[in-house]
Design a protein around this motif. Structure first.
Motif, PDB file in Angstrom:
ATOM      1  N   LEU A 199     -22.233  93.577 -12.714  1.00 22.22           N
ATOM      2  CA  LEU A 199     -20.768  93.498 -13.111  1.00 22.22           C
ATOM      3  C   LEU A 199     -19.882  94.034 -11.883  1.00 22.22           C
ATOM      4  O   LEU A 199     -18.950  93.387 -11.818  1.00 22.22           O
ATOM      5  N   ARG A 200     -20.374  94.880 -10.987  1.00 18.51           N
ATOM      6  CA  ARG A 200     -19.596  95.446 -10.112  1.00 18.51           C
ATOM      7  C   ARG A 200     -19.386  94.463  -8.995  1.00 18.51           C
ATOM      8  O   ARG A 200     -18.283  94.160  -8.390  1.00 18.51           O
ATOM      9  N   ARG A 201     -20.573  93.782  -8.895  1.00 19.98           N
ATOM     10  CA  ARG A 201     -20.566  92.698  -7.803  1.00 19.98           C
ATOM     11  C   ARG A 201     -19.524  91.468  -8.075  1.00 19.98           C
ATOM     12  O   ARG A 201     -18.776  90.989  -7.379  1.00 19.98           O
ATOM     13  N   GLN A 202     -19.544  91.251  -9.501  1.00 20.66           N
ATOM     14  CA  GLN A 202     -18.734  90.109  -9.902  1.00 20.66           C
ATOM     15  C   GLN A 202     -17.318  90.524  -9.712  1.00 20.66           C
ATOM     16  O   GLN A 202     -16.309  89.758  -9.404  1.00 20.66           O
ATOM     17  N   PRO A 280      -3.167  86.595 -14.367  1.00 25.14           N
ATOM     18  CA  PRO A 280      -4.111  87.071 -15.194  1.00 25.14           C
ATOM     19  C   PRO A 280      -5.187  86.088 -15.704  1.00 25.14           C
ATOM     20  O   PRO A 280      -5.351  85.052 -15.843  1.00 25.14           O
ATOM     21  N   VAL A 281      -6.500  86.827 -15.632  1.00 29.91           N
ATOM     22  CA  VAL A 281      -7.847  86.341 -15.943  1.00 29.91           C
ATOM     23  C   VAL A 281      -8.276  86.583 -17.342  1.00 29.91           C
ATOM     24  O   VAL A 281      -9.218  85.942 -17.964  1.00 29.91           O
ATOM     25  N   ALA A 282      -7.782  87.722 -18.097  1.00 31.92           N
ATOM     26  CA  ALA A 282      -8.252  88.074 -19.315  1.00 31.92           C
ATOM     27  C   ALA A 282      -7.119  88.874 -19.990  1.00 31.92           C
ATOM     28  O   ALA A 282      -6.309  89.396 -19.332  1.00 31.92           O
ATOM     29  N   GLN A 312     -15.302  92.144 -18.064  1.00 28.51           N
ATOM     30  CA  GLN A 312     -14.607  93.049 -17.247  1.00 28.51           C
ATOM     31  C   GLN A 312     -13.628  93.815 -17.920  1.00 28.51           C
ATOM     32  O   GLN A 312     -13.240  95.135 -17.693  1.00 28.51           O
ATOM     33  N   LEU A 313     -12.633  93.011 -18.428  1.00 26.73           N
ATOM     34  CA  LEU A 313     -11.663  93.562 -19.243  1.00 26.73           C
ATOM     35  C   LEU A 313     -12.139  94.694 -20.249  1.00 26.73           C
ATOM     36  O   LEU A 313     -11.536  95.869 -20.505  1.00 26.73           O
ATOM     37  N   LYS A 395     -19.415  83.844 -25.458  1.00 31.55           N
ATOM     38  CA  LYS A 395     -20.098  84.924 -24.473  1.00 31.55           C
ATOM     39  C   LYS A 395     -19.527  84.396 -23.077  1.00 31.55           C
ATOM     40  O   LYS A 395     -19.631  83.299 -22.627  1.00 31.55           O
ATOM     41  N   SER A 396     -18.731  85.607 -22.372  1.00 27.90           N
ATOM     42  CA  SER A 396     -18.481  85.440 -21.101  1.00 27.90           C
ATOM     43  C   SER A 396     -18.206  86.716 -20.286  1.00 27.90           C
ATOM     44  O   SER A 396     -18.652  87.820 -20.857  1.00 27.90           O
TER      45      SER A 396
END
Length: 396
Positions: A199-202, A280-282, A312-313, A395-396
Motif C-alpha cells: 500500500l505504501r508503494r501504491q 480528488p481521488v477518494a 488509502q483514504l 473492492k478497491s
C-alpha cells in the motif's frame, strides 16, 4: 370449528389494525416532531446513533428516495421533555405485508437503534411500547439494531417483566474500529507488514500525480464544497453505472446536502478527501454522535483504481480518528464481510433485525413472524447474488 373461528378473528383484527397503520392513523408525523426536544434527547442518548440525529433523519424524511413521510413513536417525561424516539413506518410500507406492525424507518445508514434517555431508558421503552399499542400495532420490528448495546438491553428488560421476549429475525457482525488503539499498531496487526508495504508503494506511485493530501472539511462552508466533490466521485464509479449514486436522484442529493450542512453546524459531520495534487481521488462522509463515529459512504475516482484510493483514504481516516480523544469507536455501517473494510478494521459489532411483541402469546405476532420468514426465504437467494456482485464492484 374453534380453530377456524380463532383464525378468522385474528385475520379480521390484524387486517383492521394493519389498515389503520398503513394509513398512519393516530401516529405523529416525524416532520412534526420538536427538533429542539429531539436535539436535547440526542445529547442524553443511552446509545449513539448518528443516523437518528434530528438534522440527519429529518433531511432523509424530507426528500430521500423511498424514505419520506415516516412517523414517530415518542416517549415523554413531561410535555417539554422527550425521553425516547423511534422513527417508524408501517409493515405494509416496509415489506408490502398488510399486518399490524411498525418498522424502524430506514435513515439511509444501516443503523436503526432508537434514541433513549440514558437516565430513563426503561421509562422511555415503556412509553414507546404503550404508544405503539395505542395506535393498533401488535409488534415493533427493529431493522439493523445494535444487539449488545444499552438500547436493546432496556427493551429486553422491560419486555421481560411482562413475560415477553424479543425474537431474533436475523443477525450478523460488521466491521468497527477501536479508536482508542494506536493506529499504526492496529494497522500492522490487521494487514501485516507485506500488505502495508504494498500500500505504501501504491501511495508513492500516486504522488506521480501530485502531492498526496488528506483533507478534512468541518465548517459549513468547507462541507458545502466537499459534499459536491463527494457526490461527483461517488457517481463516477460503479454506483453511477448502477444508478444508485446519491447525485442521480434529486431527492437523495437534496437530503445529503441538507443533512451534512446542518450537522456541520453542530460539529457532527466531517467529509474527508484524499487528493493527488489538486485532483480528488477518494472522499467519504463521516458522522459523529457522542463518542462514536459512523463511516457513511465512500466515493472514489475509478481512474486511480490501481492505487487503491478507497483503501488509502480509509488508512488515513483510521489514523485521524485514532488520534482524536473524543472518539472511542467507529462503526463502519458496512455490509457484513465487506471486502474493503473488514481486513482493515478487525473489531466487530453485532447487528440484527429484532421482532418486539407487544402482548403476551399474541397469535398475530406469530403470523407476522411467519410472513417475514416466508418473504426472507423467497428473497434471500437473490439477495446473496446481488450482494456478491456489489461486493466485488466495491473492492478497491
Amino acid at each position: 370449528m374453534a380453530d377456524i373461528a380463532d383464525t378468522s378473528t385474528v385475520r379480521r383484527a390484524s387486517s383492521t389494525a394493519a389498515d389503520a397503520l398503513a394509513a398512519g392513523a393516530a401516529l405523529t408525523p416525524l416532520a412534526g416532531a420538536s427538533a429542539a426536544q429531539w436535539r436535547a434527547l440526542s445529547t442524553r442518548a443511552a446509545e449513539p446513533n448518528g443516523y437518528y440525529l434530528p438534522e440527519w433523519e429529518l433531511a432523509v424524511n424530507a426528500s430521500a428516495r423511498g424514505r419520506i413521510g415516516a412517523d414517530a413513536l415518542g416517549a415523554w417525561r413531561d410535555p417539554s421533555t422527550l425521553i425516547g424516539l423511534m422513527p417508524v413506518i408501517s409493515m405494509w410500507r416496509a415489506y408490502n405485508i398488510p399486518l399490524p406492525a411498525l418498522v424502524g424507518a430506514d435513515p439511509y445508514g444501516t443503523l436503526c437503534t432508537p434514541l433513549l434517555d440514558r437516565d430513563m431508558a426503561e421509562e422511555a421503552v415503556t412509553g414507546i411500547l404503550q404508544r405503539a399499542r395505542q395506535v393498533g400495532a401488535h409488534a415493533l420490528i427493529f431493522r439493523a439494531v445494535s444487539l449488545d448495546g444499552p438500547a436493546m438491553k432496556a427493551f429486553t428488560n422491560v419486555l421481560g417483566r411482562g413475560g415477553i421476549a424479543p425474537a431474533m429475525l436475523q443477525s450478523h457482525v460488521r466491521a468497527c474500529l477501536d479508536a482508542t488503539a494506536d493506529a499504526d499498531e492496529l494497522l500492522r496487526e490487521a494487514l501485516g507488514a507485506k500488505k502495508l508495504k504494498d500500500l505504501r508503494r501504491q501511495r508513492n506511485r500516486l504522488t506521480e500525480h501530485g502531492d498526496v493530501q488528506f483533507d478534512v472539511a468541518r465548517t459549513p462552508t468547507e462541507i458545502a464544497a466537499a459534499v459536491e466533490t463527494f457526490l461527483v466521485l461517488e457517481a463516477s464509479g460503479w454506483k453511477g453505472q448502477r444508478g444508485t449514486a446519491l447525485s442521480q436522484d434529486e431527492g437523495d442529493a437534496a437530503f445529503v446536502r441538507r443533512a451534512t450542512a446542518a450537522l456541520a453546524g453542530t460539529g457532527e459531520c466531517e467529509i474527508v478527501t484524499l487528493r493527488a495534487g489538486q485532483t480528488p481521488v477518494a472522499s467519504a462522509i463521516v458522522l459523529r454522535h457522542q463518542d462514536r463515529a459512523f463511516y457513511f459512504k465512500l466515493g472514489v475516482d475509478e481512474r486511480f483504481a490501481k492505487y487503491s484510493p478507497g483503501v488509502q483514504l480509509t488508512l488515513e481516516l483510521t489514523r485521524y480518528l485514532c488520534a482524536d480523544p473524543a472518539i472511542r469507536l467507529v462503526d463502519s455501517t458496512a455490509a457484513p464481510d465487506h471486502p474493503m473494510i473488514n481486513p482493515i478494521w478487525r473489531g466487530r459489532l453485532a447487528i440484527g433485525d429484532v421482532l418486539i411483541p407487544l402482548r403476551r402469546r399474541d397469535p398475530v405476532v406469530a403470523l407476522i413472524r411467519a410472513s417475514l420468514g416466508l418473504r426472507g426465504a423467497i428473497r434471500e437467494p437473490l439477495r446473496r447474488i446481488v450482494h456478491f456482485v456489489r461486493a466485488r464492484q466495491e473492492k478497491s
